[in-house]
Design an enzyme around this catalytic site. Sequence first.
Site, mmCIF file in Angstrom:
data_model
loop_
_atom_site.group_PDB
_atom_site.id
_atom_site.type_symbol
_atom_site.label_atom_id
_atom_site.label_comp_id
_atom_site.label_asym_id
_atom_site.label_seq_id
_atom_site.Cartn_x
_atom_site.Cartn_y
_atom_site.Cartn_z
ATOM 1 N N GLU A 189 22.662 -18.591 -5.354
ATOM 2 C CA GLU A 189 22.560 -17.562 -4.668
ATOM 3 C C GLU A 189 21.521 -16.442 -5.093
ATOM 4 O O GLU A 189 22.009 -15.821 -5.709
ATOM 5 C CB GLU A 189 24.008 -16.930 -4.334
ATOM 6 C CG GLU A 189 23.854 -15.851 -3.153
ATOM 7 C CD GLU A 189 25.269 -15.200 -2.902
ATOM 8 O OE1 GLU A 189 25.108 -13.881 -2.612
ATOM 9 O OE2 GLU A 189 26.217 -15.508 -3.162
ATOM 10 N N ARG A 206 18.169 -8.523 -1.877
ATOM 11 C CA ARG A 206 18.109 -7.298 -2.279
ATOM 12 C C ARG A 206 16.757 -6.668 -2.625
ATOM 13 O O ARG A 206 16.452 -5.645 -2.859
ATOM 14 C CB ARG A 206 19.072 -7.118 -3.130
ATOM 15 C CG ARG A 206 20.715 -7.326 -2.979
ATOM 16 C CD ARG A 206 21.680 -7.076 -3.943
ATOM 17 N NE ARG A 206 22.882 -7.495 -3.897
ATOM 18 C CZ ARG A 206 23.643 -7.896 -4.837
ATOM 19 N NH1 ARG A 206 23.524 -7.534 -6.099
ATOM 20 N NH2 ARG A 206 25.024 -8.279 -4.543
ATOM 21 N N THR A 221 23.617 -11.595 0.528
ATOM 22 C CA THR A 221 23.184 -10.478 0.833
ATOM 23 C C THR A 221 22.567 -10.367 2.307
ATOM 24 O O THR A 221 21.528 -9.530 2.658
ATOM 25 C CB THR A 221 22.495 -9.330 -0.073
ATOM 26 O OG1 THR A 221 22.779 -9.629 -1.431
ATOM 27 C CG2 THR A 221 22.713 -7.901 0.352
ATOM 28 N N LYS A 237 33.544 -15.946 1.780
ATOM 29 C CA LYS A 237 33.374 -15.162 0.448
ATOM 30 C C LYS A 237 34.615 -14.125 0.588
ATOM 31 O O LYS A 237 34.822 -13.500 1.821
ATOM 32 C CB LYS A 237 32.036 -14.731 0.572
ATOM 33 C CG LYS A 237 31.788 -13.486 -0.508
ATOM 34 C CD LYS A 237 30.275 -13.224 -0.354
ATOM 35 C CE LYS A 237 29.919 -12.191 -1.424
ATOM 36 N NZ LYS A 237 28.602 -11.881 -1.635
#
Length: 207
Positions: free
Chosen positions: A41, A45, A69, A129
């Site tokens: 993943e 960011r 994110t 998640k």
Amino acid sequence: MNTAADVFDLAPVVPVVALDDAEHAVPLAEALLRGGIRTIEVTLRTPAGLPAIERIAAEVPDMVAGAGTITEVGQAKQAADAGARYLVTPGTTDRLLDDLDASGVPYLAGAGTVSEAMRLAERGASAMKFFPAEPSGGVPFLKGIAGPLPHLRFCPTGGISPATAPDYLALPNVGCVGGSWLAPKDLLAAGDWATIEQLAAEAAALR
């Protein structure tokens, strides 16, 4: 990959990585693969996130690259166009969920409460998640909701370590965990791919 639940079959630990340099993407992905971890993943960011996903998708086809994110409308399409094969969010809004659905890419949307998990289930999600896992109640929380929500499975992420990961993976409603310890910034900066490969092998052995 057809559904978000397919992520659970790729590895017991999903490396969650914020790359500062897209040049690290390919050797990192190759080291993880050698260690037995078949997914990564890459978070958005940093500015290197999307270019890193593009490189992995193009040069390491055996690695299933996801984009993490995802927090803003438009990012889902950007990640899909870069080659991300699944998307991950820390939380959700209605607009973001609509955008994720429109992308056509499987996603693990973030939930941190029972109500958030039920809301995602209403929209058809059975895999999601759990974030931030440790601050939100960790293993006891997931044990507690397994009874009323037995059809939901989670990828807990946030504050999980090699010592606590087995406790999560032992739960019937946990498919995998997310961990940042597989590719820490100091090893990335040093290009220490051998140590990352070893960390990946240890993580792969957890299941």
